[in-house]
Write an enzyme that holds these catalytic residues in place. Structure first.
Site, PDB file in Angstrom:
ATOM      1  N   CYS A   1     -51.748 105.351  67.817  1.00  0.00           N
ATOM      2  CA  CYS A   1     -50.632 106.271  68.085  1.00  0.00           C
ATOM      3  C   CYS A   1     -50.264 106.280  69.561  1.00  0.00           C
ATOM      4  O   CYS A   1     -49.100 106.414  69.900  1.00  0.00           O
ATOM      5  CB  CYS A   1     -50.962 107.670  67.595  1.00  0.00           C
ATOM      6  SG  CYS A   1     -52.511 108.317  68.206  1.00  0.00           S
TER       7      CYS A   1
ATOM      8  N   GLU B   1     -50.444 115.715  65.460  1.00  0.00           N
ATOM      9  CA  GLU B   1     -50.556 114.556  66.352  1.00  0.00           C
ATOM     10  C   GLU B   1     -49.674 113.478  65.753  1.00  0.00           C
ATOM     11  O   GLU B   1     -50.012 112.918  64.706  1.00  0.00           O
ATOM     12  CB  GLU B   1     -51.996 114.034  66.407  1.00  0.00           C
ATOM     13  CG  GLU B   1     -53.025 115.014  66.925  1.00  0.00           C
ATOM     14  CD  GLU B   1     -52.843 115.326  68.402  1.00  0.00           C
ATOM     15  OE1 GLU B   1     -52.054 114.640  69.084  1.00  0.00           O
ATOM     16  OE2 GLU B   1     -53.497 116.275  68.862  1.00  0.00           O
TER      17      GLU B   1
ATOM     18  N   LYS C   1     -57.696 115.423  53.364  1.00  0.00           N
ATOM     19  CA  LYS C   1     -56.954 114.469  52.528  1.00  0.00           C
ATOM     20  C   LYS C   1     -56.730 113.221  53.386  1.00  0.00           C
ATOM     21  O   LYS C   1     -55.832 113.169  54.216  1.00  0.00           O
ATOM     22  CB  LYS C   1     -55.607 115.075  52.104  1.00  0.00           C
ATOM     23  CG  LYS C   1     -55.068 114.580  50.777  1.00  0.00           C
ATOM     24  CD  LYS C   1     -54.742 113.108  50.742  1.00  0.00           C
ATOM     25  CE  LYS C   1     -53.443 112.793  51.450  1.00  0.00           C
ATOM     26  NZ  LYS C   1     -53.187 111.328  51.517  1.00  0.00           N
TER      27      LYS C   1
ATOM     28  N   GLU D   1     -40.974 103.744  67.180  1.00  0.00           N
ATOM     29  CA  GLU D   1     -42.377 103.374  67.024  1.00  0.00           C
ATOM     30  C   GLU D   1     -42.489 102.239  66.001  1.00  0.00           C
ATOM     31  O   GLU D   1     -42.060 102.378  64.862  1.00  0.00           O
ATOM     32  CB  GLU D   1     -43.178 104.584  66.541  1.00  0.00           C
ATOM     33  CG  GLU D   1     -44.657 104.286  66.412  1.00  0.00           C
ATOM     34  CD  GLU D   1     -45.467 105.496  65.969  1.00  0.00           C
ATOM     35  OE1 GLU D   1     -45.169 106.071  64.913  1.00  0.00           O
ATOM     36  OE2 GLU D   1     -46.410 105.857  66.696  1.00  0.00           O
TER      37      GLU D   1
HETATM   38  P1  NAD Z   1     -47.605 109.230  56.992  1.00  0.00           P
HETATM   39  O1  NAD Z   1     -47.381 110.143  58.134  1.00  0.00           O
HETATM   40  O2  NAD Z   1     -46.623 109.330  55.871  1.00  0.00           O
HETATM   41  O3  NAD Z   1     -49.064 109.460  56.361  1.00  0.00           O
HETATM   42  C1  NAD Z   1     -50.117 110.126  57.029  1.00  0.00           C
HETATM   43  C2  NAD Z   1     -50.843 111.046  56.041  1.00  0.00           C
HETATM   44  O4  NAD Z   1     -49.954 112.042  55.553  1.00  0.00           O
HETATM   45  C3  NAD Z   1     -51.382 110.331  54.811  1.00  0.00           C
HETATM   46  O5  NAD Z   1     -52.619 110.913  54.457  1.00  0.00           O
HETATM   47  C4  NAD Z   1     -50.325 110.646  53.759  1.00  0.00           C
HETATM   48  O6  NAD Z   1     -50.824 110.569  52.442  1.00  0.00           O
HETATM   49  C5  NAD Z   1     -49.963 112.056  54.124  1.00  0.00           C
HETATM   50  N1  NAD Z   1     -48.628 112.492  53.698  1.00  0.00           N
HETATM   51  C6  NAD Z   1     -47.514 111.735  53.458  1.00  0.00           C
HETATM   52  N2  NAD Z   1     -46.461 112.528  53.126  1.00  0.00           N
HETATM   53  C7  NAD Z   1     -46.924 113.798  53.158  1.00  0.00           C
HETATM   54  C8  NAD Z   1     -46.308 115.074  52.948  1.00  0.00           C
HETATM   55  N3  NAD Z   1     -45.011 115.198  52.638  1.00  0.00           N
HETATM   56  N4  NAD Z   1     -47.061 116.185  53.098  1.00  0.00           N
HETATM   57  C9  NAD Z   1     -48.367 116.099  53.442  1.00  0.00           C
HETATM   58  N5  NAD Z   1     -49.001 114.922  53.655  1.00  0.00           N
HETATM   59  C10 NAD Z   1     -48.284 113.790  53.524  1.00  0.00           C
HETATM   60  O7  NAD Z   1     -47.698 107.762  57.542  1.00  0.00           O
HETATM   61  P2  NAD Z   1     -47.538 106.365  56.753  1.00  0.00           P
HETATM   62  O8  NAD Z   1     -46.440 106.470  55.729  1.00  0.00           O
HETATM   63  O9  NAD Z   1     -48.854 105.952  56.274  1.00  0.00           O
HETATM   64  O10 NAD Z   1     -47.049 105.431  57.934  1.00  0.00           O
HETATM   65  C11 NAD Z   1     -45.684 105.460  58.312  1.00  0.00           C
HETATM   66  C12 NAD Z   1     -45.528 105.303  59.796  1.00  0.00           C
HETATM   67  O11 NAD Z   1     -46.174 106.376  60.473  1.00  0.00           O
HETATM   68  C13 NAD Z   1     -46.172 104.075  60.407  1.00  0.00           C
HETATM   69  O12 NAD Z   1     -45.368 102.970  60.287  1.00  0.00           O
HETATM   70  C14 NAD Z   1     -46.372 104.503  61.831  1.00  0.00           C
HETATM   71  O13 NAD Z   1     -45.211 104.285  62.573  1.00  0.00           O
HETATM   72  C15 NAD Z   1     -46.616 105.968  61.732  1.00  0.00           C
HETATM   73  N6  NAD Z   1     -48.050 106.321  61.846  1.00  0.00           N
HETATM   74  C16 NAD Z   1     -48.444 106.977  62.951  1.00  0.00           C
HETATM   75  C17 NAD Z   1     -49.778 107.314  63.096  1.00  0.00           C
HETATM   76  C18 NAD Z   1     -50.262 108.017  64.309  1.00  0.00           C
HETATM   77  O14 NAD Z   1     -51.461 108.061  64.558  1.00  0.00           O
HETATM   78  N7  NAD Z   1     -49.394 108.606  65.092  1.00  0.00           N
HETATM   79  C19 NAD Z   1     -50.706 106.971  62.127  1.00  0.00           C
HETATM   80  C20 NAD Z   1     -50.268 106.313  60.981  1.00  0.00           C
HETATM   81  C21 NAD Z   1     -48.930 106.004  60.860  1.00  0.00           C
END
Ligand code: NAD
Ligand code: MN
Length: 488
Positions: free
Chosen positions: A295, A261, A187, A392
């Site tokens: 990240c 991660e 996903k 972050e």
């Molecule tokens: P997120 O963690 O919400 O999304 C990452 C993935 O998880 C996406 O595919 C999303 O659709 C999915 N997801 C969201 N809620 C979920 C749930 N409850 N259960 C299962 N899957 C779920 O990240 P975001 O909202 O796109 O970004 C928010 C913040 O996260 C950013 O501002 C940044 O600080 C951080 N981020 C970190 C990384 C990293 O590599 N560590 C990557 C992207 C974002």
């Protein structure tokens, strides 16, 4: 629906269907927006819980299908290499999709992202013939038993990935899962699903049996439906710490295996004896690369007071030298942030820092007026308890401060709830190894930044994650260890 000038050669429909997915009669669609223009150019389907169920059931059938389950290890290797060959043949298109979707320069997607995905797949393609159990010598009952272990695929894997390195972070999961003999449902982030969808198409063309690797698109609710599905044995997640916590909590009823991660606030220490010609550009790009959407970016900078002003001036000059522009422009070095939401988030951090009396170094760097661009920003004399030193940001914002002795710098570096990476620049060997032992991070970089390699374990301490990806270590996450005892 309009397409950025650099990509008019890409033929994208108004709505992108899921690859080979007679499975998904989508009812809902999400606009897919070009971060360089803020305008949408296509739409992706949003899978609901019943769609997700169909994907997991197909992956479950594939797990037990002789066409996959009974492949010899060498045949599985050959199949994974064929998949890698097909990705290689499609590199230009995949890079264009990745650049268009994320906003990153297409030259970087061509030179870094797609080759990395291929490299990871080829590395793990070599594993099936080397995955083996071992014979155990029992002490309790010598000679009366023959005992051995088996390493079996854990089952159907759910991979959930973010928008910053979509194809790379997906492949970090796909490659070891397939090498272990699992089947996998991916996903991708809603913002960046195109390369994953293309990958699923390529996999089918390369001969992977249906259901072995499939892609289901949608938002957080789609991800949650996948992560909580009882047919999923293991969840591999990259993304925010908050979502990681939700996934870990959701694993409890079925005792799912989970690797996470998550976020970071990784420190960079520059000592008085560091080679500054090397340290300055690396510390700068260790934060600003991919517009800070990394990240393990080095986002907290601790510099010895004797070289502090020189380092700040140098980093500000590196920031100003970057060509900021759209993904399709082959001279761009930095692209925009992924979305309006992310732009508002990063802007908020910097505004609150300024309101708290924290100053930026250097003149403001101009950025294109349409799209979600955010200029590299260097903040000086940031106190250790400032929000921008603790949370972050996920944008190109570097929080710097000066230190007087190394123990103080290491204590500052470790004073974080995160522990993904840590960097030190020094010419002194003892200092380097002392830092290697005392910095609390999954990876310590000495005189370098941003290195990831399929042979090197990667992951976080503390709230930066659980488990490790890459290296041989990641295979354990996709295999169950079974003991067999035979009475003779
Ligand atoms: P997120 O963690 O919400 O999304 C990452 C993935 O998880 C996406 O595919 C999303 O659709 C999915 N997801 C969201 N809620 C979920 C749930 N409850 N259960 C299962 N899957 C779920 O990240 P975001 O909202 O796109 O970004 C928010 C913040 O996260 C950013 O501002 C940044 O600080 C951080 N981020 C970190 C990384 C990293 O590599 N560590 C990557 C992207 C974002
Ligand atoms: Mn997109």
């Amino acid at each position: 629906m309009t397409m950025q000038a650099g990509f008019t050669g890409l033929r994208l429909p108004e709505r992108v269907l899921m690859a080979g997915s007679d499975l998904l009669p989508a009812r809902n669609w999400l606009d897919d927006e070009d971060p360089c223009t803020g305008r949408s150019f296509t739409a992706i389907p949003v899978a609901d819980a019943s769609d997700v169920d169909a994907f997991v059931q197909a992956a479950t059938r594939a797990l037990h299908d002789p066409a996959w389950r009974d492949l010899t290890p060498l045949a599985r290797e050959r199949l994974l290499h064929r998949f890698a060959d097909a990705i290689e043949a499609d590199l230009v298109t995949l890079a264009a999709l990745e650049a268009l979707d994320t906003g990153k320069p297409v030259t970087l997607a061509e030179a870094v992202d797609i080759p990395a995905a291929i490299g990871w797949l080829r590395t793990y393609a070599g594993w099936p013939t080397k995955i083996a159990g071992h014979a155990a010598s029992l002490s309790a009952t010598p000679g009366r038993f023959h005992a051995y272990t088996r390493r079996e695929p854990v089952g159907v894997v759910a991979a959930i990935t973010p928008w910053n390195f979509p194809i790379v972070l997906s492949m970090w999961k796909i490659a070891p899962a397939l090498a272990a003999g699992c089947t996998i449902v991916l996903k991708p982030a809603a913002e960046t699903a195109l390369s994953a969808l293309r990958l699923a198409e390529i996999a089918r063309e390369a001969g992977l049996p249906p259901g072995v690797f499939s892609v289901v698109t949608g938002d957080g609710a789609t991800g949650a439906a996948l992560a909580t599905h009882p047919g999923i044995a293991k969840v591999a997640f990259t993304g925010s710490t908050r979502t990681g916590q939700a996934i870990l909590a959701a694993s409890v009823p079925d005792i799912k295996r989970v690797t996470l991660e998550l976020g970071g606030k990784s420190p960079t220490i520059i000592t008085a004896d560091a080679d500054l010609d090397r340290a300055i550009p690396q510390a700068a790009m260790g934060c600003f690369f991919n517009s800070g959407q990394v990240c393990y970016a080095g986002t907290r900078l601790y510099v010895h007071r004797s070289v502090y002003e020189r380092v700040l001036d140098g980093i500000a000059a590196v920031a100003a030298s970057q060509k900021i522009g759209p993904s399709g422009d082959r001279s761009s070095q930095l692209g925009p942030l992924i979305s309006r939401r992310q732009h508002e988030k990063v802007t908020g951090f910097v505004e609150r820092a300024r309101a708290a009396g924290i100053h930026a170094v250097g003149p403001e760097i101009p950025v294109p007026d349409e799209g979600h661009y955010f200029a590299p920003t260097l903040l000086r004399d940031v106190p250790p308890d400032a929000e921008v030193a603790r949370e972050e940001v996920f944008g190109p914002v570097l929080a710097a401060s000066a230190f007087d002795d190394l123990d103080e710098a290491i204590a500052l570096a470790n004073d974080s709830e995160y522990g993904l990476a840590a960097h030190i620049f020094t010419r002194d060997l003892a200092t380097a190894h002392h830092a290697g032992a005392t910095l609390q991070a999954g990876t310590v970089f000495v005189n370098c930044v941003l290195l990831a390699d399929p042979s090197l374990p990667f992951g976080g301490m503390k709230k930066s994650g659980l488990g490790r990806e890459n290296g041989a270590a990641v295979l354990d996450a996709y295999l169950e260890l079974k003991s067999v005892v035979v009475a003779l």
